[in-house]
Write an enzyme that holds these catalytic residues in place. Sequence first.
Site, PDB file in Angstrom:
ATOM      1  N   HIS A  69       0.827  -1.206   0.000  1.00 25.42           N
ATOM      2  CA  HIS A  69       0.000   0.000   0.000  1.00 25.42           C
ATOM      3  C   HIS A  69       0.867   1.263   0.000  1.00 25.42           C
ATOM      4  O   HIS A  69       1.633   1.494   0.918  1.00 25.42           O
ATOM      5  CB  HIS A  69      -0.886  -0.019   1.248  1.00 25.42           C
ATOM      6  CG  HIS A  69      -1.973   0.990   1.244  1.00 25.42           C
ATOM      7  ND1 HIS A  69      -2.433   1.608   2.377  1.00 25.42           N
ATOM      8  CD2 HIS A  69      -2.710   1.507   0.225  1.00 25.42           C
ATOM      9  CE1 HIS A  69      -3.395   2.444   2.081  1.00 25.42           C
ATOM     10  NE2 HIS A  69      -3.590   2.399   0.774  1.00 25.42           N
ATOM     11  N   HIS A 111      -0.886  10.283  -2.479  1.00 30.90           N
ATOM     12  CA  HIS A 111      -2.164   9.821  -1.938  1.00 30.90           C
ATOM     13  C   HIS A 111      -3.092  10.971  -1.590  1.00 30.90           C
ATOM     14  O   HIS A 111      -4.235  11.035  -2.048  1.00 30.90           O
ATOM     15  CB  HIS A 111      -1.937   8.953  -0.698  1.00 30.90           C
ATOM     16  CG  HIS A 111      -3.223   8.554  -0.031  1.00 30.90           C
ATOM     17  ND1 HIS A 111      -3.776   9.284   1.001  1.00 30.90           N
ATOM     18  CD2 HIS A 111      -4.072   7.530  -0.268  1.00 30.90           C
ATOM     19  CE1 HIS A 111      -4.915   8.718   1.375  1.00 30.90           C
ATOM     20  NE2 HIS A 111      -5.119   7.654   0.615  1.00 30.90           N
TER      21      HIS A 111
END
Length: 307
Positions: A69, A111
């Site tokens: 991730h 992100h």
Amino acid sequence: MVRRSVRVRGVVWLRRPLRVASGALASVVTLTVASSALASGPDGQQLATRGGKVVSLQAGGSAPFVIAHRGASRYAPENTLAAVDAAYRRGLVWVENDVQRTKDGRLIVLHDTTLNRTTNVAKVFPGRAPWRVGDFTAAEIARLDAGSWFGKRFAGEHVPTLADYLRRLDRHRQGLLLELKAPEQYPGIERQTLRELRSLGWLDAAHLTNRLVIQSFCVRCVKRVHKLMPEVRTGILGRPSLSKLRRYARFADQINPRMSEVGSRWARVVHGLHGPHGRRLEIYAWDVGAQASVRAVRGRGVEGVID
């Protein structure tokens, strides 16, 4: 052949180089306890054993597949090339990350839709709060330190462009689960992302089959990617209702929800459907939880975790 392992939440994920099959995110990942040993399996595959007892099969086995991730974000600052390298060193052959667009139209990997959490933007540009990505040019973002917040040894890491990110993944032969982040803020980002992927060689047969999936919370955007380039595998983030799944299976290969939202009945319905490339829908769950056990993850019926 060197076998790598990485300890994640009290277990060890053992890996060896991929021999991938067409379609799904094929892997040779095994989830075992730290004390496990390896023994030869029936057809040359490796079996994870403990005390002489087989625990799981290491090729196409029952253990969940791990996707790093934002790169290996436990070991390096998220979103950076250092996090890609850290994932590679730990044998993680797929990474997940997000693409956004700068004020002057460049694609970058980050992100958050703002820059202040993971860079020193507040220091470099103190008068430009709230520091939205789309309010800064690529050259301005390139000036930022995206590593010091994580640790001194990462000082000077930068927010990578998508092009630089793809080149680093190619160097390591890693796969990419790419999220279109907040696409409503960046009209046309679906087409632009595909264009950049093509220019870097990521829409050839090898990448399309084994090394690329594009996902988003925006169902309309996933559908648009499929319409623009039907060969690309796609995923929908979140947990759609059962009534929507059959329609979504026309243009999505994966349904990727929060782990806590995965129920056994819902997972059975997902797995009962086939996506646009003829394979049953897959589930890759995120926000797994620090105390999740192997049994709990496997019991949810997911193919893998984004962790």
